[in-house]
Design a protein around this motif. Structure first.
Motif, short mmCIF file in Angstrom:
data_model
loop_
_atom_site.label_atom_id
_atom_site.label_comp_id
_atom_site.label_asym_id
_atom_site.label_seq_id
_atom_site.Cartn_x
_atom_site.Cartn_y
_atom_site.Cartn_z
N SER A 46 6.15 -0.06 7.02
CA SER A 46 6.50 0.42 5.73
C SER A 46 6.59 -1.05 5.04
N SER A 47 7.09 -2.09 5.62
CA SER A 47 7.47 -3.44 4.89
C SER A 47 5.95 -3.93 4.75
N THR A 48 4.89 -3.89 5.36
CA THR A 48 3.65 -4.30 5.31
C THR A 48 2.94 -3.40 4.26
N THR A 49 3.08 -2.23 4.19
CA THR A 49 2.50 -1.38 3.29
C THR A 49 3.07 -1.75 1.84
N LEU A 50 4.26 -1.75 1.79
CA LEU A 50 5.09 -2.16 0.41
C LEU A 50 4.17 -3.51 -0.21
N GLU A 51 4.23 -4.53 0.57
CA GLU A 51 3.62 -5.67 0.32
C GLU A 51 2.18 -5.49 -0.21
N ARG A 52 1.47 -4.80 0.67
CA ARG A 52 0.01 -4.45 0.42
C ARG A 52 -0.23 -3.77 -0.81
N LEU A 53 0.78 -2.83 -1.22
CA LEU A 53 0.84 -2.02 -2.39
C LEU A 53 0.87 -2.91 -3.80
N ALA A 54 1.67 -3.70 -3.40
CA ALA A 54 2.04 -4.67 -4.48
C ALA A 54 0.87 -5.41 -4.97
N LYS A 55 0.00 -5.80 -3.90
CA LYS A 55 -0.94 -6.79 -4.31
C LYS A 55 -2.38 -6.13 -4.54
N GLU A 56 -2.39 -4.80 -4.15
CA GLU A 56 -3.56 -4.07 -4.12
C GLU A 56 -3.93 -3.53 -5.49
N THR A 57 -5.16 -3.83 -5.98
CA THR A 57 -5.62 -3.26 -7.33
C THR A 57 -6.54 -1.98 -7.40
N ASP A 58 -7.06 -1.65 -6.33
CA ASP A 58 -7.95 -0.61 -5.97
C ASP A 58 -7.38 0.75 -5.92
N ALA A 59 -7.27 1.59 -6.89
CA ALA A 59 -6.23 2.82 -6.94
C ALA A 59 -6.55 3.59 -5.61
N SER A 60 -7.86 3.73 -5.20
CA SER A 60 -8.10 4.74 -4.01
C SER A 60 -7.31 3.93 -2.76
N ILE A 61 -7.41 2.79 -2.67
CA ILE A 61 -6.70 2.14 -1.55
C ILE A 61 -5.32 2.27 -1.69
#
Length: 120
Positions: A46-61
């Motif tokens: 969950s921590s890793t997912t939140l970090e990735r979510l904050a950086k990711e720009t691709d809507a589908s990802i």
């Protein structure tokens, strides 16, 4: 979880707790070691997912990340996180960059609960 585990989080083992300990025990067939493993995995993922979510720009990802987190939350009985994910998934389908503060708060609360549960 074993009754001793629930006692360690006295006052937070009822319906208001971030994790349904009965569902967790059911999903892990009452195996205490497996419960501990999946709680550690959720905390890390969950921590890793939140970090990735904050950086990711691709809507589908971003949508896939939230959907995966929802499944993980359901597996451990973290209903609040799953509901927030479900709501966020709906918003992500119509809004390009919906706010994730609610998800961050729900995950933080759940991870604090896991820490308290595991560390006693």
């Amino acid at each position: 979880m074993a009754p001793s585990s629930m006692a360690r989080v006295a006052g937070r083992a009822g319906p208001e707790a971030p994790i349904d300990l009965v569902r967790l025990a059911t999903n892990t067939l009452g195996n205490r070691d497996l419960e501990v493993q999946v709680l550690h995995l959720f905390k890390s993922q969950s921590s890793t997912t939140l970090e990735r979510l904050a950086k990711e720009t691709d809507a589908s990802i971003r949508l896939d990340l939230v959907h995966t987190l929802k499944g993980s939350a359901l597996a451990i009985g973290a209903e609040r996180v799953a509901v927030v994910c479900e709501t966020l998934e709906g918003k992500m389908k119509s809004v390009s960059d919906p706010a994730t503060e609610g998800l961050i708060a729900a995950v933080d609360e759940t991870n604090r609960y896991i820490r308290d549960l595991l560390e006693g």
